[in-house]
Design a protein around this motif. Structure first.
Motif, PDB file in Angstrom:
ATOM      1  N   LEU A   1      79.775  18.785  52.889  1.00  0.00           N
ATOM      2  CA  LEU A   1      80.424  17.493  52.673  1.00  0.00           C
ATOM      3  C   LEU A   1      80.374  16.645  53.939  1.00  0.00           C
ATOM      4  N   GLY A   2      80.625  17.262  55.090  1.00  0.00           N
ATOM      5  CA  GLY A   2      80.550  16.521  56.352  1.00  0.00           C
ATOM      6  C   GLY A   2      79.162  15.965  56.607  1.00  0.00           C
ATOM      7  N   PHE A   3      78.120  16.767  56.333  1.00  0.00           N
ATOM      8  CA  PHE A   3      76.760  16.282  56.534  1.00  0.00           C
ATOM      9  C   PHE A   3      76.412  15.175  55.543  1.00  0.00           C
ATOM     10  N   ILE A   4      76.927  15.263  54.332  1.00  0.00           N
ATOM     11  CA  ILE A   4      76.695  14.194  53.355  1.00  0.00           C
ATOM     12  C   ILE A   4      77.352  12.901  53.826  1.00  0.00           C
ATOM     13  N   LEU A   5      78.565  13.016  54.388  1.00  0.00           N
ATOM     14  CA  LEU A   5      79.240  11.820  54.904  1.00  0.00           C
ATOM     15  C   LEU A   5      78.501  11.213  56.090  1.00  0.00           C
ATOM     16  N   MET A   6      77.777  12.043  56.858  1.00  0.00           N
ATOM     17  CA  MET A   6      77.012  11.534  57.999  1.00  0.00           C
ATOM     18  C   MET A   6      75.737  10.819  57.575  1.00  0.00           C
ATOM     19  N   SER A   7      75.250  11.113  56.397  1.00  0.00           N
ATOM     20  CA  SER A   7      73.959  10.565  55.983  1.00  0.00           C
ATOM     21  C   SER A   7      74.075   9.091  55.611  1.00  0.00           C
ATOM     22  N   GLY A   8      72.949   8.456  55.587  1.00  0.00           N
ATOM     23  CA  GLY A   8      72.884   7.047  55.211  1.00  0.00           C
ATOM     24  C   GLY A   8      71.636   6.426  55.769  1.00  0.00           C
ATOM     25  N   ALA A   9      71.459   5.167  55.465  1.00  0.00           N
ATOM     26  CA  ALA A   9      70.276   4.461  55.940  1.00  0.00           C
ATOM     27  C   ALA A   9      70.370   4.235  57.442  1.00  0.00           C
ATOM     28  N   GLY A  10      69.258   4.361  58.110  1.00  0.00           N
ATOM     29  CA  GLY A  10      69.202   4.137  59.545  1.00  0.00           C
ATOM     30  C   GLY A  10      68.608   2.787  59.868  1.00  0.00           C
ATOM     31  N   SER A  11      68.490   2.529  61.145  1.00  0.00           N
ATOM     32  CA  SER A  11      67.864   1.287  61.602  1.00  0.00           C
ATOM     33  C   SER A  11      66.372   1.516  61.782  1.00  0.00           C
ATOM     34  N   THR A  12      65.623   0.454  61.625  1.00  0.00           N
ATOM     35  CA  THR A  12      64.186   0.488  61.884  1.00  0.00           C
ATOM     36  C   THR A  12      63.883  -0.487  63.013  1.00  0.00           C
ATOM     37  N   GLU A  13      62.636  -0.524  63.428  1.00  0.00           N
ATOM     38  CA  GLU A  13      62.267  -1.452  64.496  1.00  0.00           C
ATOM     39  C   GLU A  13      62.373  -2.910  64.045  1.00  0.00           C
ATOM     40  N   SER A  14      62.199  -3.156  62.762  1.00  0.00           N
ATOM     41  CA  SER A  14      62.247  -4.537  62.268  1.00  0.00           C
ATOM     42  C   SER A  14      63.633  -4.956  61.774  1.00  0.00           C
ATOM     43  N   ALA A  15      64.497  -3.992  61.438  1.00  0.00           N
ATOM     44  CA  ALA A  15      65.819  -4.346  60.905  1.00  0.00           C
ATOM     45  C   ALA A  15      66.889  -3.452  61.534  1.00  0.00           C
ATOM     46  N   TYR A  16      67.936  -4.085  62.051  1.00  0.00           N
ATOM     47  CA  TYR A  16      69.060  -3.359  62.640  1.00  0.00           C
ATOM     48  C   TYR A  16      70.137  -3.157  61.578  1.00  0.00           C
ATOM     49  N   ASN A  17      70.634  -1.930  61.477  1.00  0.00           N
ATOM     50  CA  ASN A  17      71.680  -1.620  60.511  1.00  0.00           C
ATOM     51  C   ASN A  17      72.935  -1.226  61.289  1.00  0.00           C
ATOM     52  N   PRO A  18      73.965  -2.080  61.340  1.00  0.00           N
ATOM     53  CA  PRO A  18      75.170  -1.742  62.107  1.00  0.00           C
ATOM     54  C   PRO A  18      75.993  -0.612  61.481  1.00  0.00           C
ATOM     55  N   ASP A  19      75.666  -0.230  60.256  1.00  0.00           N
ATOM     56  CA  ASP A  19      76.407   0.849  59.584  1.00  0.00           C
ATOM     57  C   ASP A  19      76.201   2.206  60.263  1.00  0.00           C
ATOM     58  N   ILE A  20      75.187   2.334  61.118  1.00  0.00           N
ATOM     59  CA  ILE A  20      74.969   3.622  61.780  1.00  0.00           C
ATOM     60  C   ILE A  20      76.103   3.949  62.750  1.00  0.00           C
ATOM     61  N   PHE A  21      76.885   2.949  63.145  1.00  0.00           N
ATOM     62  CA  PHE A  21      78.015   3.170  64.036  1.00  0.00           C
ATOM     63  C   PHE A  21      79.358   3.090  63.319  1.00  0.00           C
ATOM     64  N   SER A  22      79.372   3.320  62.011  1.00  0.00           N
ATOM     65  CA  SER A  22      80.630   3.251  61.264  1.00  0.00           C
ATOM     66  C   SER A  22      81.527   4.431  61.637  1.00  0.00           C
ATOM     67  N   ALA A  23      82.813   4.254  61.456  1.00  0.00           N
ATOM     68  CA  ALA A  23      83.778   5.312  61.787  1.00  0.00           C
ATOM     69  C   ALA A  23      83.559   6.555  60.930  1.00  0.00           C
ATOM     70  N   ARG A  24      83.120   6.352  59.698  1.00  0.00           N
ATOM     71  CA  ARG A  24      82.867   7.493  58.821  1.00  0.00           C
ATOM     72  C   ARG A  24      81.775   8.385  59.386  1.00  0.00           C
ATOM     73  N   ARG A  25      80.726   7.781  59.935  1.00  0.00           N
ATOM     74  CA  ARG A  25      79.567   8.544  60.402  1.00  0.00           C
ATOM     75  C   ARG A  25      79.754   9.141  61.784  1.00  0.00           C
ATOM     76  N   ILE A  26      80.533   8.521  62.660  1.00  0.00           N
ATOM     77  CA  ILE A  26      80.626   9.034  64.027  1.00  0.00           C
ATOM     78  C   ILE A  26      81.972   9.676  64.360  1.00  0.00           C
ATOM     79  N   LYS A  27      82.958   9.537  63.472  1.00  0.00           N
ATOM     80  CA  LYS A  27      84.259  10.153  63.734  1.00  0.00           C
ATOM     81  C   LYS A  27      84.693  11.114  62.634  1.00  0.00           C
ATOM     82  N   VAL A  28      84.722  10.634  61.405  1.00  0.00           N
ATOM     83  CA  VAL A  28      85.260  11.422  60.293  1.00  0.00           C
ATOM     84  C   VAL A  28      84.353  12.594  59.939  1.00  0.00           C
ATOM     85  N   ALA A  29      83.076  12.338  59.744  1.00  0.00           N
ATOM     86  CA  ALA A  29      82.148  13.391  59.307  1.00  0.00           C
ATOM     87  C   ALA A  29      82.024  14.534  60.319  1.00  0.00           C
ATOM     88  N   PRO A  30      81.901  14.261  61.630  1.00  0.00           N
ATOM     89  CA  PRO A  30      81.844  15.392  62.568  1.00  0.00           C
ATOM     90  C   PRO A  30      83.125  16.234  62.592  1.00  0.00           C
TER      91      PRO A  30
END
Length: 79
Positions: A25-54
């Motif tokens: 479940l923790g690894f599933i919460l960490m997953s999601g779309a990442g950033s690419t060289e052409s598009a920045y995704n600010p969701d990679i720094f969400s609290a769910r991915r960097i605090k809750v899931a670990p």
């Protein structure tokens, strides 16, 4: 097969499976779309991915360690 020679009892196996499910479940919460060289995704720094899931993964790993270290009750012992 003599049950007294087994290292784990039923409760140990249940705790292991629950701990493993919490880690998944923790690894599933960490997953999601990442950033690419052409598009920045600010969701990679969400609290769910960097605090809750670990923290959820850590809880799962600690519970799995407890399940391995837990000594099964001897037959006839009171719980």
């Amino acid at each position: 097969m003599d049950k007294r020679n087994l290292a784990f009892d039923r409760i140990n196996y249940i705790l292991l499976v629950v701990g493993m499910a919490v880690v998944v479940l923790g690894f599933i919460l960490m997953s999601g779309a990442g950033s690419t060289e052409s598009a920045y995704n600010p969701d990679i720094f969400s609290a769910r991915r960097i605090k809750v899931a670990p923290v959820i993964c850590l809880i799962g790993f600690v519970s799995m360690i407890y399940a391995v270290m837990r000594k099964p009750k001897e037959k006839g012992e009171k719980e």
